[in-house]
Write a protein that holds these residues in place. Structure first.
Motif, PDB file in Angstrom:
ATOM      1  N   GLY A  43       0.798  -1.247   0.016  1.00 32.56           N
ATOM      2  CA  GLY A  43       0.044  -0.048  -0.019  1.00 32.56           C
ATOM      3  C   GLY A  43       1.070   1.191   0.057  1.00 32.56           C
ATOM      4  N   SER A  44       0.182   2.358   0.212  1.00 34.70           N
ATOM      5  CA  SER A  44       0.819   3.548   0.156  1.00 34.70           C
ATOM      6  C   SER A  44       0.097   4.615   1.184  1.00 34.70           C
ATOM      7  CB  SER A  44       0.745   4.225  -1.275  1.00 34.70           C
ATOM      8  OG  SER A  44       1.605   5.363  -1.044  1.00 34.70           O
ATOM      9  N   ARG A  45       0.926   5.535   2.100  1.00 37.77           N
ATOM     10  CA  ARG A  45       0.237   6.376   2.807  1.00 37.77           C
ATOM     11  C   ARG A  45       0.636   7.586   2.274  1.00 37.77           C
ATOM     12  NH1 ARG A  45       1.881   4.238   7.316  1.00 37.77           N
ATOM     13  NH2 ARG A  45       0.441   3.327   8.112  1.00 37.77           N
ATOM     14  N   GLN A  46      -0.209   8.473   2.071  1.00 36.08           N
ATOM     15  CA  GLN A  46       0.276   9.847   1.603  1.00 36.08           C
ATOM     16  C   GLN A  46       0.214  10.939   2.735  1.00 36.08           C
ATOM     17  OE1 GLN A  46       1.160   9.748  -1.503  1.00 36.08           O
ATOM     18  NE2 GLN A  46       0.583   7.750  -1.648  1.00 36.08           N
ATOM     19  N   ARG A  47       1.050  11.795   2.738  1.00 28.61           N
ATOM     20  CA  ARG A  47       1.338  12.833   3.552  1.00 28.61           C
ATOM     21  C   ARG A  47       0.197  13.834   3.274  1.00 28.61           C
ATOM     22  NH1 ARG A  47       5.599  14.881   6.036  1.00 28.61           N
ATOM     23  NH2 ARG A  47       7.086  13.620   5.099  1.00 28.61           N
ATOM     24  N   PRO A  48      -0.355  13.956   4.430  1.00 26.62           N
ATOM     25  CA  PRO A  48      -1.484  15.290   4.133  1.00 26.62           C
ATOM     26  C   PRO A  48      -0.685  16.540   3.620  1.00 26.62           C
ATOM     27  CG  PRO A  48      -1.514  14.000   6.208  1.00 26.62           C
ATOM     28  CD  PRO A  48      -0.347  13.767   5.568  1.00 26.62           C
ATOM     29  N   GLU A  49      -1.499  17.094   2.787  1.00 28.72           N
ATOM     30  CA  GLU A  49      -1.082  18.631   2.305  1.00 28.72           C
ATOM     31  C   GLU A  49      -0.635  19.516   3.188  1.00 28.72           C
ATOM     32  OE1 GLU A  49      -3.321  19.910  -1.239  1.00 28.72           O
ATOM     33  OE2 GLU A  49      -3.693  17.956  -1.978  1.00 28.72           O
ATOM     34  N   GLU A  50      -1.387  19.538   4.333  1.00 31.82           N
ATOM     35  CA  GLU A  50      -1.030  20.501   5.499  1.00 31.82           C
ATOM     36  C   GLU A  50       0.252  19.969   6.246  1.00 31.82           C
ATOM     37  OE1 GLU A  50      -4.242  17.512   7.383  1.00 31.82           O
ATOM     38  OE2 GLU A  50      -3.804  18.621   5.256  1.00 31.82           O
ATOM     39  N   LEU A  51       0.839  19.100   5.899  1.00 31.67           N
ATOM     40  CA  LEU A  51       2.052  18.623   6.771  1.00 31.67           C
ATOM     41  C   LEU A  51       3.178  18.639   5.699  1.00 31.67           C
ATOM     42  CD1 LEU A  51       0.891  15.648   8.884  1.00 31.67           C
ATOM     43  CD2 LEU A  51       1.288  18.056   9.564  1.00 31.67           C
ATOM     44  N   PRO A  52       3.807  20.017   5.340  1.00 29.93           N
ATOM     45  CA  PRO A  52       4.750  19.904   4.318  1.00 29.93           C
ATOM     46  C   PRO A  52       6.309  19.311   5.143  1.00 29.93           C
ATOM     47  CG  PRO A  52       4.593  22.174   5.210  1.00 29.93           C
ATOM     48  CD  PRO A  52       3.441  21.341   5.965  1.00 29.93           C
ATOM     49  N   GLU A  53       6.856  18.626   4.182  1.00 24.90           N
ATOM     50  CA  GLU A  53       7.817  17.557   4.473  1.00 24.90           C
ATOM     51  C   GLU A  53       9.158  18.686   5.015  1.00 24.90           C
ATOM     52  OE1 GLU A  53      10.769  14.211   2.710  1.00 24.90           O
ATOM     53  OE2 GLU A  53       9.438  15.228   1.291  1.00 24.90           O
ATOM     54  N   GLU A  60       9.203  21.336   6.588  1.00 26.01           N
ATOM     55  CA  GLU A  60       9.215  21.789   7.876  1.00 26.01           C
ATOM     56  C   GLU A  60       9.045  20.925   9.040  1.00 26.01           C
ATOM     57  OE1 GLU A  60       6.028  24.830   8.001  1.00 26.01           O
ATOM     58  OE2 GLU A  60       6.486  25.542   5.772  1.00 26.01           O
ATOM     59  N   SER A  61       9.543  19.794   9.018  1.00 27.26           N
ATOM     60  CA  SER A  61       9.124  18.861   9.751  1.00 27.26           C
ATOM     61  C   SER A  61      10.652  19.102  10.846  1.00 27.26           C
ATOM     62  CB  SER A  61       9.598  17.315   9.422  1.00 27.26           C
ATOM     63  OG  SER A  61       8.317  17.023   8.626  1.00 27.26           O
ATOM     64  N   LEU A  62       9.895  18.816  12.157  1.00 24.98           N
ATOM     65  CA  LEU A  62      10.994  18.978  13.166  1.00 24.98           C
ATOM     66  C   LEU A  62      11.428  17.640  13.871  1.00 24.98           C
ATOM     67  CD1 LEU A  62       9.584  21.939  15.296  1.00 24.98           C
ATOM     68  CD2 LEU A  62      11.239  21.896  13.666  1.00 24.98           C
ATOM     69  N   HIS A  63      10.560  16.740  13.678  1.00 24.77           N
ATOM     70  CA  HIS A  63      10.897  15.122  14.084  1.00 24.77           C
ATOM     71  C   HIS A  63       9.679  14.368  13.225  1.00 24.77           C
ATOM     72  CE1 HIS A  63      12.092  12.226  16.780  1.00 24.77           C
ATOM     73  NE2 HIS A  63      10.926  11.877  17.052  1.00 24.77           N
ATOM     74  N   GLN A  64      10.250  13.310  12.720  1.00 27.61           N
ATOM     75  CA  GLN A  64       9.628  12.440  11.856  1.00 27.61           C
ATOM     76  C   GLN A  64       9.770  11.010  12.156  1.00 27.61           C
ATOM     77  OE1 GLN A  64       9.313  13.280   7.609  1.00 27.61           O
ATOM     78  NE2 GLN A  64       8.280  11.505   7.097  1.00 27.61           N
TER      79      GLN A  64
END
Length: 106
Positions: free
Chosen positions: A49-59, A61-65
């Protein structure tokens, strides 16, 4: 988003059995049912499968992932042969449950 396409995540699963069936469960929160592909053979199962990043979570700008975004898969060898035609899958509250009836031994 380039990184999402290159790295395939490893899906975690629990596998149970009773006298009549094998049950495979996996947490797939954030994944739509139509984005999951099951390949079931009489002695194994592969979940993709595939899990898509929600548009409101830009890659950028991540502080911890720790969550995996993008493709994932998992193959499991089953402890007994199963009846492929009677297999059933459902998703409830982000938990994928696959019920695989065992073939009757003669």
């Amino acid at each position: 988003m380039e990184q999402e396409n290159k790295i395939e995540g490893h899906l975690t699963v629990d596998v149970y059995q009773n006298a009549n069936e094998i049950i495979v469960q996996s947490a797939v929160a954030g994944v739509k049912g139509e984005d999951i592909d099951l390949d079931i053979a009489k002695d194994s199962i592969t979940i993709k499968g595939s899990r898509q990043r929600p548009e409101e979570l830009p890659e950028n700008e991540s502080l911890h992932q720790e969550l995996h975004w993008g493709k994932f898969s998992r193959s499991v060898i089953l402890p007994a042969d199963i009846d492929i035609e009677q297999a059933k899958a459902s998703i409830k509250n982000g938990l994928l449950t696959i019920r695989l009836p065992k073939l009757k031994q003669v």
